[in-house]
Design an enzyme around this catalytic site. Structure first.
Site, mmCIF file in Angstrom:
data_model
loop_
_atom_site.group_PDB
_atom_site.id
_atom_site.type_symbol
_atom_site.label_atom_id
_atom_site.label_comp_id
_atom_site.label_asym_id
_atom_site.label_seq_id
_atom_site.Cartn_x
_atom_site.Cartn_y
_atom_site.Cartn_z
ATOM 1 C CG ASP A 42 -1.095 4.284 2.800
ATOM 2 O OD1 ASP A 42 -1.108 5.135 1.902
ATOM 3 O OD2 ASP A 42 -1.929 4.245 3.711
ATOM 4 C CB THR A 80 -6.496 2.498 0.155
ATOM 5 O OG1 THR A 80 -5.292 3.190 0.482
ATOM 6 C CG2 THR A 80 -6.317 1.020 0.439
ATOM 7 C CG ASP A 124 -2.113 0.869 1.094
ATOM 8 O OD1 ASP A 124 -1.956 2.045 0.697
ATOM 9 O OD2 ASP A 124 -3.228 0.401 1.380
#
Ligand SMILES: [Zn+2]
Length: 490
Positions: free
Chosen positions: A264, A145, A108
């Site tokens: 992330d 996301t 991510d």
């Protein structure tokens, strides 16, 4: 394709993502050179052409001599490029697996370029012996996301797969979608795991947005589907995926996912240029190394098609790069309950009786007045008037008014004394910092190949092509897999 989504898909043609890529600087220079000469003075033009030609000839002669001088040096230095063998013209045969397997890994917020922040020998190995999007993978808009992970597995833009934001409100029922909403009504389209099961094959998902949604033929079976729990150590996730390869060969799932929340997680806290990111990237590389070692131990590393991607990039944000909606009050009051999301995707749904076009007009008047701090870095649109390349209009779930922010800016309701720096994503997908990585490694991916950037809606067709099963209609191009993958027969 479920009946609820086929109707919205019907008018949509497949959209080749390559066309979305802005022209490269090289292309721009070339077109400037060929198009810029005026035709009004042809004799001067031909003189100029002759001069240019002679100059080029001279330059070429000098270059050739220089090349000759350097040739010895070049050929006496060991080559570092990857050797392509004749077997690379077709897909390499499977050694130990019965049929093609795709392992789709998401890291991510792995911004394109993070791979150069730390030594990444394992990701580097996949790149060197596989296929890489040379200037990164282009996320869909909004670069968030949930919309992006679900585009990757459906091949659909968010307007068509229904997950138009990480959180939103159904305009008809008033129901709220959150990142833990698993009711099938939210999740349109046909994700890869459903396609795989429709063809009598097995899928195993170690986390992916939408994976827990019981929909169509997908039942999220306990053995092959994990309820999301961010506290499961990454090593444990890798071990679980490796164990799928210990099953009898006929039971090995043909499609697997593996998800990591990093980098992330760190990117939001400290921005993309902090040493914490370097460490998180090195850790992701270590996990890829653990995965490769486990696959090698089982004799299947060269058989598995590994696709390593991220969902979006990350950009640094800081105080002063803020726009406050309350500063628009001289033009229009925007109550907080009109605003469905602030930043970086400003989404406004005014109540019935308030004309969205009036709201857009007044907000933009305020923003352009020069009297609203940082107003020039935000522009609001009726969703139908957004640039068409964003594909962000064809769903009633998308509020009628959408704001596009310049990279790194944020919108808030009211001024405050917060002074914080961090990172964000969600901006226009044409912004380079929003790009992420794409690496494909395995029997059907050419070794050492670089391909141009493409949008992640192409990945669905890529996976169904590798698995050799027909896919559901989507926004990817049917010719895309042929341009990337090795053919299975000469
Ligand atoms: Zn994020």
């Amino acid at each position: 394709m479920g009946s609820d989504s086929s109707s919205i898909l019907a008018p949509k043609k497949p959209v080749p993502a390559q066309e979305e890529d802005p022209p490269s600087p090289t292309t721009a220079l070339l077109s400037f050179n060929t198009d810029s000469t005026s035709s009004s003075d042809s004799s001067r033009k031909s003189t100029a052409t002759t001069v240019v030609f002679i100059s080029l000839l001279l330059v070429t002669c000098v270059a050739l001599s220089a090349a000759g001088a350097f040739a010895f040096l070049f050929f006496s230095t060991p080559k570092t490029t990857i050797q392509t063998t004749s077997s690379d013209s077709v897909a390499r045969p499977l050694r130990n697996l019965d049929r093609p397997v795709v392992l789709l890994i998401s890291s991510d917020g792995f911004r394109f370029g993070y791979q150069f922040k730390a030594p990444t020998p394992n990701i580097g190995r996949l790149i060197a012996n596989g296929t890489e999007a040379e200037t990164g993978l282009i996320p869909v808009f909004p670069t968030l996301t949930f919309p992006n992970h679900y585009s990757i597995v459906t091949g659909l833009y968010p307007a068509y797969h229904g997950i138009i934001n990480n959180h939103f409100v159904d305009p008809y029922t008033g129901d709220h979608f959150t990142m833990s909403s698993h009711e099938p009504k939210w999740w349109l389209g046909e994700p890869l795991w459903e396609t795989v099961v429709n063809h009598g094959l097995k899928a195993a998902l170690y986390f992916w947005p939408g994976s827990e949604v019981i929909k169509g033929s997908w039942t999220c079976p306990e053995k092959f589907c994990h309820q999301y729990n961010g506290s499961v150590p990454f090593e444990e996730r890798v071990d679980s995926v490796l164990q799928y390869f210990d099953l009898p060969s006929s039971e090995i799932p043909v499609f697997m996912t593996l998800y990591f929340e990093d980098p992330d997680h760190q990117g939001h806290k400290v921005g993309p240029d902090d040493p914490q990111i370097t460490e998180a990237v090195a850790n992701i590389d270590r996990l890829i190394g653990k995965l490769i070692a486990g696959l090698e131990k089982r004799g299947v590393f060269e058989d598995v098609n590994i696709i390593l991607v991220g969902d979006h990039g990350m950009v640094g944000t800081c105080d002063k790069k803020l726009i406050f909606l309350e500063n628009l009050a001289p033009w229009i009051e925007i109550p907080a309950d009109w605003v469905q999301s602030y930043t970086p995707l400003l989404a406004i749904r005014p109540p019935q009786g308030v004309e969205p076009s009036d709201v857009v007009k007044k907000i933009n008047e305020g923003l352009k007045s020069g009297k609203v701090e940082n107003g020039e870095y935000l522009r609001v649109y009726l969703k139908e008037e957004l640039p068409s390349r964003l594909h962000y209009a064809a769903s009633d779930r998308i509020p009628p008014i959408i704001g596009l922010l310049e990279e790194g800016f944020k919108v808030e309701q009211k001024g405050n004394d917060k002074k914080e720096c961090g990172g964000a994503h969600g901006y226009d997908n044409a912004v380079f910092s929003m790009r992420t990585i794409f690496v494909g490694h395995g029997p059907q991916f050419p070794r050492g190949k670089k391909i141009p950037s493409f949008e992640n809606v192409q990945i669905y067709n890529l996976v169904t092509s590798i698995l050799n099963i027909p896919g559901a209609p989507n926004n990817g191009s049917l010719s895309f897999p042929k341009s990337v993958l090795l053919p299975s027969t000469p």
